[in-house]
Design an enzyme around this catalytic site. Structure first.
Site, PDB file in Angstrom:
ATOM      1  N   SER A  11       0.863  -1.189   0.000  1.00  0.00           N
ATOM      2  CA  SER A  11       0.000   0.000   0.000  1.00  0.00           C
ATOM      3  C   SER A  11       0.894   1.232   0.000  1.00  0.00           C
ATOM      4  O   SER A  11       2.070   1.152   0.394  1.00  0.00           O
ATOM      5  CB  SER A  11      -0.852  -0.003   1.276  1.00  0.00           C
ATOM      6  OG  SER A  11      -1.398   1.283   1.520  1.00  0.00           O
ATOM      7  N   TYR A  33      -2.037  -1.479  10.544  1.00  0.00           N
ATOM      8  CA  TYR A  33      -2.073  -1.642   9.080  1.00  0.00           C
ATOM      9  C   TYR A  33      -0.783  -1.090   8.451  1.00  0.00           C
ATOM     10  O   TYR A  33      -0.134  -1.757   7.628  1.00  0.00           O
ATOM     11  CB  TYR A  33      -3.295  -0.901   8.537  1.00  0.00           C
ATOM     12  CG  TYR A  33      -3.513  -1.047   7.044  1.00  0.00           C
ATOM     13  CD1 TYR A  33      -4.171  -2.159   6.518  1.00  0.00           C
ATOM     14  CD2 TYR A  33      -3.079  -0.067   6.155  1.00  0.00           C
ATOM     15  CE1 TYR A  33      -4.382  -2.282   5.146  1.00  0.00           C
ATOM     16  CE2 TYR A  33      -3.284  -0.179   4.794  1.00  0.00           C
ATOM     17  CZ  TYR A  33      -3.946  -1.292   4.293  1.00  0.00           C
ATOM     18  OH  TYR A  33      -4.154  -1.411   2.941  1.00  0.00           O
TER      19      TYR A  33
HETATM   20  P1  NAI Z   1     -11.270  -6.183  -0.193  1.00  0.00           P
HETATM   21  O1  NAI Z   1     -11.790  -6.048   1.189  1.00  0.00           O
HETATM   22  O2  NAI Z   1     -12.252  -6.376  -1.282  1.00  0.00           O
HETATM   23  O3  NAI Z   1     -10.227  -7.366  -0.293  1.00  0.00           O
HETATM   24  C1  NAI Z   1      -9.634  -8.012   0.772  1.00  0.00           C
HETATM   25  C2  NAI Z   1      -9.794  -9.487   0.536  1.00  0.00           C
HETATM   26  O4  NAI Z   1      -9.029 -10.214   1.494  1.00  0.00           O
HETATM   27  C3  NAI Z   1     -11.248  -9.963   0.683  1.00  0.00           C
HETATM   28  O5  NAI Z   1     -11.570 -10.845  -0.368  1.00  0.00           O
HETATM   29  C4  NAI Z   1     -11.241 -10.708   1.996  1.00  0.00           C
HETATM   30  O6  NAI Z   1     -12.206 -11.744   2.092  1.00  0.00           O
HETATM   31  C5  NAI Z   1      -9.829 -11.282   1.961  1.00  0.00           C
HETATM   32  N1  NAI Z   1      -9.372 -11.705   3.279  1.00  0.00           N
HETATM   33  C6  NAI Z   1      -9.445 -11.030   4.451  1.00  0.00           C
HETATM   34  N2  NAI Z   1      -8.941 -11.789   5.444  1.00  0.00           N
HETATM   35  C7  NAI Z   1      -8.528 -12.955   4.876  1.00  0.00           C
HETATM   36  C8  NAI Z   1      -7.937 -14.124   5.362  1.00  0.00           C
HETATM   37  N3  NAI Z   1      -7.645 -14.275   6.661  1.00  0.00           N
HETATM   38  N4  NAI Z   1      -7.658 -15.112   4.499  1.00  0.00           N
HETATM   39  C9  NAI Z   1      -7.954 -15.001   3.180  1.00  0.00           C
HETATM   40  N5  NAI Z   1      -8.524 -13.910   2.661  1.00  0.00           N
HETATM   41  C10 NAI Z   1      -8.809 -12.904   3.499  1.00  0.00           C
HETATM   42  O7  NAI Z   1     -10.383  -4.885  -0.442  1.00  0.00           O
HETATM   43  P2  NAI Z   1      -9.218  -4.638  -1.494  1.00  0.00           P
HETATM   44  O8  NAI Z   1      -9.083  -3.194  -1.609  1.00  0.00           O
HETATM   45  O9  NAI Z   1      -9.421  -5.436  -2.710  1.00  0.00           O
HETATM   46  O10 NAI Z   1      -7.934  -5.160  -0.708  1.00  0.00           O
HETATM   47  C11 NAI Z   1      -6.989  -6.047  -1.265  1.00  0.00           C
HETATM   48  C12 NAI Z   1      -5.601  -5.682  -0.773  1.00  0.00           C
HETATM   49  O11 NAI Z   1      -5.253  -4.412  -1.283  1.00  0.00           O
HETATM   50  C13 NAI Z   1      -5.433  -5.580   0.737  1.00  0.00           C
HETATM   51  O12 NAI Z   1      -4.198  -6.162   1.103  1.00  0.00           O
HETATM   52  C14 NAI Z   1      -5.392  -4.084   0.985  1.00  0.00           C
HETATM   53  O13 NAI Z   1      -4.654  -3.771   2.140  1.00  0.00           O
HETATM   54  C15 NAI Z   1      -4.697  -3.619  -0.270  1.00  0.00           C
HETATM   55  N6  NAI Z   1      -4.866  -2.210  -0.596  1.00  0.00           N
HETATM   56  C16 NAI Z   1      -6.080  -1.718  -0.960  1.00  0.00           C
HETATM   57  C17 NAI Z   1      -6.207  -0.389  -1.315  1.00  0.00           C
HETATM   58  C18 NAI Z   1      -7.487   0.240  -1.712  1.00  0.00           C
HETATM   59  O14 NAI Z   1      -7.574   1.468  -1.743  1.00  0.00           O
HETATM   60  N7  NAI Z   1      -8.541  -0.513  -2.031  1.00  0.00           N
HETATM   61  C19 NAI Z   1      -5.044   0.497  -1.325  1.00  0.00           C
HETATM   62  C20 NAI Z   1      -3.828  -0.122  -0.901  1.00  0.00           C
HETATM   63  C21 NAI Z   1      -3.753  -1.436  -0.573  1.00  0.00           C
HETATM   64  C1  BGC Z   2      -6.239   1.419   2.216  1.00  0.00           C
HETATM   65  C2  BGC Z   2      -7.376   2.250   1.711  1.00  0.00           C
HETATM   66  C3  BGC Z   2      -6.976   3.711   1.586  1.00  0.00           C
HETATM   67  C4  BGC Z   2      -5.692   3.820   0.775  1.00  0.00           C
HETATM   68  C5  BGC Z   2      -5.179   5.262   0.705  1.00  0.00           C
HETATM   69  C6  BGC Z   2      -5.018   1.653   1.391  1.00  0.00           C
HETATM   70  O1  BGC Z   2      -3.952   0.940   1.908  1.00  0.00           O
HETATM   71  O2  BGC Z   2      -6.593   0.048   2.145  1.00  0.00           O
HETATM   72  O3  BGC Z   2      -8.471   2.119   2.599  1.00  0.00           O
HETATM   73  O4  BGC Z   2      -7.992   4.429   0.939  1.00  0.00           O
HETATM   74  O5  BGC Z   2      -4.686   3.023   1.362  1.00  0.00           O
HETATM   75  O6  BGC Z   2      -5.121   5.861   1.972  1.00  0.00           O
END
Ligand code: NAI
Ligand code: BGC
Length: 261
Positions: free
Chosen positions: A145, A158
């Protein structure tokens, strides 16, 4: 398109929602076999069903909690049972929940570290074992991230997990470079996924976040999937231990825009 990806096999954790699902879809479009991991009960959304209908046996859905050692090993086994061996492993699963640090229960700290950082370790280890067994010059991609570098008050756990992911990525990249195994991370900024659904449902909060992105756009999941396709491919054969920011400039100290400071 990256033609060298055709017929290769990828595992994507947290692969049925948000960024993970976008990467799964992109890899399937590239002609890859994909194991998409989910945790707990599978939510069969219309989008996921459509992918299943379109790609059939090339998409396997497998349940595994990335913070559980046995689950991650069985996830790797699901990949090898179905497709023989693994070429690409994306440690994407992650969670976040804000607490003032003084009020943060230890178990909430631990949960985030176990999933976001422990999960990256367990997934990487499983991938490395398979790569070594088959002499595969594989690619590991860790979803970090912008907060591996930008401090984020009330998200200390986080930010610590993502900062740890950066150092882990670089260390493992160095450890396995000679074997042709590449390890990189992707640093998304603010992307429109379920993790941000509540925040972006509020127009004021969404506008506030937009104002923090120099390109003035909340990112689409496909922007991150594009980076994941590149890092998986031969086009990135000389790229290891790096962090690819996909953030519209969010990590560029936007407060200095226009020469302020
Ligand atoms: P999301 O909430 O849709 O995805 C997270 C996924 O991880 C979900 O499918 C959830 O079920 C799964 N998960 C959670 N705990 C788990 C576990 N114990 N075992 C297996 N799966 C598990 O949200 P998003 O945004 O797609 O997040 C994906 C990754 O991207 C995360 O690592 C998040 O930190 C990272 N990220 C997201 C950003 C954003 O703005 N959406 C920005 C920067 C990083
Ligand atoms: C977080 C988001 C957030 C983004 C920018 C990501 O790592 O999962 O919730 O919007 O960083 O701050």
């Amino acid at each position: 398109m990256y033609t060298d990806l055709q017929g290769k096999t990828a595992v994507v954790t947290g692969g049925t929602t948000g960024l993970g699902m976008s990467i799964v879809e992109r890899y399937l479009e590239e002609g890859m076999n994909v194991v998409a991991d989910y945790v707990g009960e599978l939510k069969m959304t219309d989008d996921l069903k459509a992918l299943q209908d379109k790609y059939g046996k090339k998409l396997v859905l497998a349940q595994a909690d990335v913070s559980n050692e046995d689950d991650v090993d069985s996830l790797a086994k699901a990949a090898t049972d179905n497709f023989g061996s693994i070429d690409v492993w994306v440690n994407n699963a992650g969670i976040e929940k804000p607490f003032a640090t003084a009020d943060m229960p230890y178990d909430e700290w631990q949960k985030v570290i176990d999933v976001n950082l422990g999960g990256v370790f367990l997934g990487t280890r499983a991938a490395l074992r398979d790569f070594q067994k088959n002499s595969t010059k594989g690619s590991i991609i860790n979803m970090s991230s912008v907060h591996q570098q930008i401090p984020w008050p009330t998200f200390a756990h986080y930010a610590a997990s993502k900062g740890g992911t950066k150092m882990f990525t670089e260390t493992v990249a160095l450890e396995y470079a000679e074997q042709g195994i590449r390890v990189n991370d992707i640093c998304p900024g603010a992307i429109d996924t379920p993790i941000n659904a509540k925040k972006f449902a509020d127009p004021k909060q969404k506008a506030k976040t937009e104002s923090m992105v120099p390109m003035k756009e909340i990112g689409k999941p496909s922007y991150v999937a594009d980076a994941a396709a590149f890092l998986a491919s031969e086009q990135a054969h000389y790229v290891t231990g790096t962090s690819l920011f996909v953030d519209g400039g969010m990590a560029l100290y936007p407060a200095f825009e226009g020469g302020a400071g």
